[in-house]
Scaffold this motif. Structure first.
Motif, PDB file in Angstrom:
ATOM      1  N   PRO A  94      40.397  36.728  46.208  1.00  0.00           N
ATOM      2  CA  PRO A  94      38.990  36.784  46.637  1.00  0.00           C
ATOM      3  C   PRO A  94      38.190  37.873  45.939  1.00  0.00           C
ATOM      4  O   PRO A  94      37.007  37.680  45.627  1.00  0.00           O
ATOM      5  CB  PRO A  94      39.092  37.041  48.145  1.00  0.00           C
ATOM      6  CG  PRO A  94      40.451  36.532  48.530  1.00  0.00           C
ATOM      7  CD  PRO A  94      41.324  36.802  47.359  1.00  0.00           C
ATOM      8  N   ALA A 117      28.789  35.663  49.616  1.00  0.00           N
ATOM      9  CA  ALA A 117      30.096  35.834  50.267  1.00  0.00           C
ATOM     10  C   ALA A 117      30.719  34.480  50.588  1.00  0.00           C
ATOM     11  O   ALA A 117      31.929  34.275  50.398  1.00  0.00           O
ATOM     12  CB  ALA A 117      29.938  36.676  51.535  1.00  0.00           C
ATOM     13  N   HIS A 118      29.906  33.544  51.050  1.00  0.00           N
ATOM     14  CA  HIS A 118      30.431  32.212  51.380  1.00  0.00           C
ATOM     15  C   HIS A 118      30.910  31.485  50.126  1.00  0.00           C
ATOM     16  O   HIS A 118      31.999  30.881  50.114  1.00  0.00           O
ATOM     17  CB  HIS A 118      29.336  31.404  52.080  1.00  0.00           C
ATOM     18  CG  HIS A 118      29.702  29.965  52.284  1.00  0.00           C
ATOM     19  ND1 HIS A 118      30.682  29.561  53.175  1.00  0.00           N
ATOM     20  CD2 HIS A 118      29.227  28.817  51.694  1.00  0.00           C
ATOM     21  CE1 HIS A 118      30.799  28.236  53.132  1.00  0.00           C
ATOM     22  NE2 HIS A 118      29.924  27.763  52.239  1.00  0.00           N
ATOM     23  N   ILE A 127      36.980  36.644  42.453  1.00  0.00           N
ATOM     24  CA  ILE A 127      35.866  35.697  42.513  1.00  0.00           C
ATOM     25  C   ILE A 127      34.591  36.392  42.970  1.00  0.00           C
ATOM     26  O   ILE A 127      33.497  36.145  42.437  1.00  0.00           O
ATOM     27  CB  ILE A 127      36.215  34.526  43.439  1.00  0.00           C
ATOM     28  CG1 ILE A 127      37.510  33.852  42.965  1.00  0.00           C
ATOM     29  CG2 ILE A 127      35.076  33.525  43.474  1.00  0.00           C
ATOM     30  CD1 ILE A 127      37.448  33.290  41.584  1.00  0.00           C
ATOM     31  N   ALA A 128      34.701  37.283  43.957  1.00  0.00           N
ATOM     32  CA  ALA A 128      33.520  37.990  44.455  1.00  0.00           C
ATOM     33  C   ALA A 128      32.883  38.841  43.364  1.00  0.00           C
ATOM     34  O   ALA A 128      31.653  38.962  43.287  1.00  0.00           O
ATOM     35  CB  ALA A 128      33.896  38.857  45.655  1.00  0.00           C
ATOM     36  N   LYS A 144      42.677  31.704  43.942  1.00  0.00           N
ATOM     37  CA  LYS A 144      42.410  32.920  43.186  1.00  0.00           C
ATOM     38  C   LYS A 144      42.217  34.085  44.148  1.00  0.00           C
ATOM     39  O   LYS A 144      41.855  33.888  45.317  1.00  0.00           O
ATOM     40  CB  LYS A 144      41.148  32.754  42.325  1.00  0.00           C
ATOM     41  CG  LYS A 144      41.258  31.712  41.232  1.00  0.00           C
ATOM     42  CD  LYS A 144      41.964  32.250  40.021  1.00  0.00           C
ATOM     43  CE  LYS A 144      41.913  31.275  38.859  1.00  0.00           C
ATOM     44  NZ  LYS A 144      42.557  31.824  37.648  1.00  0.00           N
ATOM     45  N   ALA A 197      31.915  32.802  47.265  1.00  0.00           N
ATOM     46  CA  ALA A 197      33.124  33.449  46.747  1.00  0.00           C
ATOM     47  C   ALA A 197      34.345  33.075  47.574  1.00  0.00           C
ATOM     48  O   ALA A 197      35.438  32.838  47.030  1.00  0.00           O
ATOM     49  CB  ALA A 197      32.934  34.960  46.721  1.00  0.00           C
ATOM     50  N   ALA A 198      34.199  33.003  48.884  1.00  0.00           N
ATOM     51  CA  ALA A 198      35.335  32.675  49.751  1.00  0.00           C
ATOM     52  C   ALA A 198      35.810  31.244  49.511  1.00  0.00           C
ATOM     53  O   ALA A 198      37.024  30.983  49.440  1.00  0.00           O
ATOM     54  CB  ALA A 198      34.939  32.879  51.211  1.00  0.00           C
ATOM     55  N   ALA A 256      37.572  31.007  46.024  1.00  0.00           N
ATOM     56  CA  ALA A 256      38.892  31.656  46.041  1.00  0.00           C
ATOM     57  C   ALA A 256      39.920  30.812  46.777  1.00  0.00           C
ATOM     58  O   ALA A 256      41.086  30.715  46.354  1.00  0.00           O
ATOM     59  CB  ALA A 256      38.773  33.035  46.681  1.00  0.00           C
ATOM     60  N   LYS A 257      39.518  30.166  47.844  1.00  0.00           N
ATOM     61  CA  LYS A 257      40.450  29.347  48.617  1.00  0.00           C
ATOM     62  C   LYS A 257      40.847  28.085  47.865  1.00  0.00           C
ATOM     63  O   LYS A 257      42.034  27.740  47.792  1.00  0.00           O
ATOM     64  CB  LYS A 257      39.815  28.996  49.958  1.00  0.00           C
ATOM     65  CG  LYS A 257      40.705  28.128  50.837  1.00  0.00           C
ATOM     66  CD  LYS A 257      40.013  27.800  52.154  1.00  0.00           C
ATOM     67  CE  LYS A 257      40.895  26.892  53.009  1.00  0.00           C
ATOM     68  NZ  LYS A 257      40.224  26.531  54.291  1.00  0.00           N
TER      69      LYS A 257
END
Length: 728
Positions: A257, A243-244, A260-261, A255, A246-247, A250-251
């Motif tokens: 979120p 989760a970290h 990416i997740a 993109k 992906a976040a 994305a930031k």
């Protein structure tokens, strides 16, 4: 009692025949012990000298034909060799026991007085005392006991046979293994060696930097810059950090979120491309955050600093870096360069194996392509046509600016234009360069070809007069001028200046269909202009032998033939250049392998009409822009301008019929010393239809900017105006 000749009679119903044992219980004597049981009924083998025993009354125990057999009197024999048959008692029983006891142990025969004709070696000694004839005793003898069944013997197979079969099977199996081993070690060894090398040696393509596209002054219109590709190995991302990761991705990459997740969650994948064309600074920030398994790769991305400036002319490239439209496609082999290669040996986890071989072939960068486009004039042309299309409610528009002497394209603008930085979001029809791909009927701008054919053939002169009405009969139709007027006498010069359809038809009839058709071909109709741009069309020029009765008239003023904007501009370049047609050019040159600019070859030149004819037509066109002509809105203060208006019915290919109009204006300036040709075309305007009203103002704005940008000075006073305005 009869002599037995060494053979005893058994207790059966009859005596044994010659050479046989007596009695059913007799066994054959052998040196090892008792023989095997005799045949049922005690019958031995007959002597060769004896006749067959069939139905013969003998002592073998078989019944005679006239004496029935009594099976109920038979009794099964026992295994006791001393069992006596029923009916034997007293001295007979003792004698029988004595004989059987003697038979139990083999002894040499003694006291035999007579031998039969044949002695069977398999038969044993005679058993039992001589049996009397039952008929003499007055009763039937009991049936002889059945001989014992031979014991069941388990016959085992031949072990040698089983061993041979096993050896054959083992040999076959071992031959299969041996053949496979030979195939792997010998025949296919190179194949497996290559596969092993592929697993160990990794080859990587090193992308070549794509060359730039610039305008004639070196201003970049398309350029390649360094970028990064961001990838991740989801299989090695810890579950508590997905989760970290992906976040953060994305930031930083801007993109969604969820997108990416989803890529990070593919734990069965070892490679997921997260983003491409990432700025190097953004990629460096990601690496500083030490995200697990996030990697970057150096690549290049194509950018277009001017956005939509000459968008459909320049074109764009795909994700793989290949040109897809415009100049990007036309000069792709030059711009792309040649990719390099790098190979190295690496382990299972992708790390490089130290002290192993490594090969690297450096890429060859693409060469730069310099266009003939002037960025500033291109901007002015694009701005003018875009504003006019919006103001008139038109479907589209095109502007071409061409150098008279070299036929180089100074500007090629379309409206609406394609934004090259967001070409993926635009519809496919926006990719088309209308200046070279859109075909339309030219209308009155085509009258200069009719005039050139008539003057060149000597059929008319500028001062030749015609009695011109506002209509004319052609085959089964009546054709008219754009505006009604009284019948009057007009010179051919006035006919061209006022764009009279009727006067043009009268002049065309003097040269005939073949003369007009030949001149159209000489001006480049029916063939591609030769720029080489994707989608370049040749227009439509039917052979004069196929022209209909009406078409013989309409072709003279530009209906019944189809051209592109580039072909029309080329016609006026020929007139402005003294009758010499030059093949249009869009590429000024390219850089060589050392980065030095190499100019392109000049366009092929072809004389179409004489210089005098071209000068006379230029004078007629200058009168069309005068105060009394049809192109007064194209006049530029201080400059002599020559040009022609055009208004034609527009054929809609999607509808399959005529729909709307094509308004155009094309001319050159200065008229007495031409430098530039400007063509403006507006397709399907909604508020006005005439080229003198819609396209002429665009010509004026673009030509004014161009002559000032090139610092072209005025050359002298304008020509005398025409008298009337009968055309369009």
């Amino acid at each position: 009692m009869r002599e037995s000749g060494g053979r005893g009679q058994g207790p059966g119903r009859g005596g044994a025949g010659a050479g046989s044992q007596g009695g059913p219980g007799a066994v054959r004597r052998t040196p090892a012990g008792p023989g095997r049981p005799g045949r049922q009924g005690g019958a031995g083998r007959p002597s060769p000298d004896e006749p067959p025993r069939r139905n013969r009354p003998d002592d073998a125990g078989r019944p005679r034909k006239d004496e029935p057999e009594h099976p109920e009197g038979r009794q099964a024999r026992t295994d006791d060799p001393f069992d006596l048959p029923r009916g034997l008692t007293g001295a007979g029983a003792q004698e029988s026991r004595r004989v059987r006891s003697e038979d139990a142990v083999p002894q040499p025969r003694a006291g035999a007085q007579r031998r039969g004709p044949r002695q069977d070696s398999r038969q044993g000694p005679p058993q039992g005392p001589p049996r009397s004839d039952p008929r003499r005793q007055g009763r039937r003898p009991p049936p002889p006991p059945r001989p014992p069944r031979p014991p069941l013997v388990l016959r085992l197979g031949n072990p040698r046979r089983r061993i041979n079969i096993g050896l054959i099977g083992m040999t076959f199996i071992l031959s299969i293994f041996a053949g496979r081993l030979i195939q792997l070690q010998g025949l296919d060894s190179k194949v497996y060696e290559a596969r092993a090398a592929q697993q160990r040696v990794v080859s990587e393509t090193i992308k070549a930097k794509r060359g730039s596209i610039t305008d004639v002054n070196g201003h970049e219109l398309a350029v390649t810059v360094e970028a990064r590709e961001i990838a991740i190995d989801p299989s090695k991302v810890p579950a508590d950090k997905r989760a970290h990761v992906a976040a953060v991705l994305a930031k930083e990459l801007n993109k969604p979120p969820a997108e990416i997740a989803a890529k990070v969650a593919k734990t069965t994948s070892r490679y997921e491309l997260v983003a491409r064309d990432v700025e190097p600074l953004v990629a460096d920030r990601l690496l500083e955050q030490e995200l697990p398994t996030v990697t970057t790769k150096k690549t290049y991305r194509r950018t277009y600093p001017a956005g939509d400036l000459a968008g459909t002319l320049i074109g764009f490239v795909g994700d793989d870096g290949t040109g897809l439209e415009g100049v990007e496609q036309m000069r792709n082999s030059v711009l792309a360069g040649r990719d390099g290669k790098q190979s190295m040996e690496q382990g299972r986890d992708g790390q490089r194996i130290p002290m192993t071989r490594s090969q690297r072939q450096a890429p060859i960068e693409g060469r730069d392509v310099r266009l003939t486009i002037d960025r500033d004039i291109q901007w002015a042309a694009q701005k003018a046509i875009t504003e006019q299309v919006a103001a008139s409610g038109a479907l589209s528009g095109t502007v071409i600016v061409m150098d008279v002497k070299t036929a180089q394209i100074v500007a090629m603008a379309n409206a609406p234009e394609l934004d090259l930085n967001n070409w993926q979001k635009a519809p496919d029809k926006s990719y088309v360069n209308r200046a070279v791909a859109e075909v339309f009927e030219p209308g009155s701008t085509n009258k200069v070809i009719t005039a050139a054919a008539a003057i060149e053939a000597g059929a008319v002169t500028p001062e030749t007069t015609f009695k011109v009405a506002d209509h004319i009969r052609c085959a089964d139709q009546t054709l008219k001028d754009s505006h009604p007027h009284k019948t009057e006498v007009m010179t051919f010069k006035q006919i061209v200046e006022t764009s009279s359809n009727v006067g043009t038809i009268q002049a065309a009839r003097r040269i005939g269909d073949q003369g007009l058709y030949t001149m159209l071909k000489n001006f480049g109709f029916g063939v591609r202009p030769g720029l080489g741009l994707p989608g370049e069309e040749a227009g439509l020029l039917p052979n004069h032998t196929t022209w209909s009765g009406t078409q013989r008239c309409t072709v003279a003023y530009g209906q019944g033939v189809s051209v592109t904007a580039l072909q029309t501009a080329s016609v006026y370049q020929t007139i402005a250049n003294g009758g010499v047609r030059v093949q249009p050019q869009i590429v000024a040159g390219m850089t060589d392998e050392n980065g030095r600019f190499v100019a392109g070859k000049p366009g092929r030149q072809t004389r179409v009409v004489s210089q005098d004819t071209a000068a006379e037509i230029a004078a007629m066109l200058e009168g069309a822009v005068s105060a009394e002509g049809t192109g007064t809105l194209a006049a530029i203060p201080g400059y002599r301008v020559a040009g022609k208006t055009g208004t034609a019915n527009r054929y809609d290919q999607q509808l399959g019929r005529y729909s709307g109009y094509t308004a155009s204006f094309v001319g050159f300036a200065p008229a007495d010393k031409p430098e530039l040709v400007v063509l403006a075309v507006v397709q399907k305007p909604a508020k006005d239809i005439y080229g003198g009203h819609i396209a002429a103002p665009v010509f004026k704005d673009v030509m004014t900017f161009a002559i000032k940008s090139r610092k072209i000075p005025p050359t002298g006073p304008s020509a005398s105006p025409a008298r009337i305005g009968a055309g369009h």
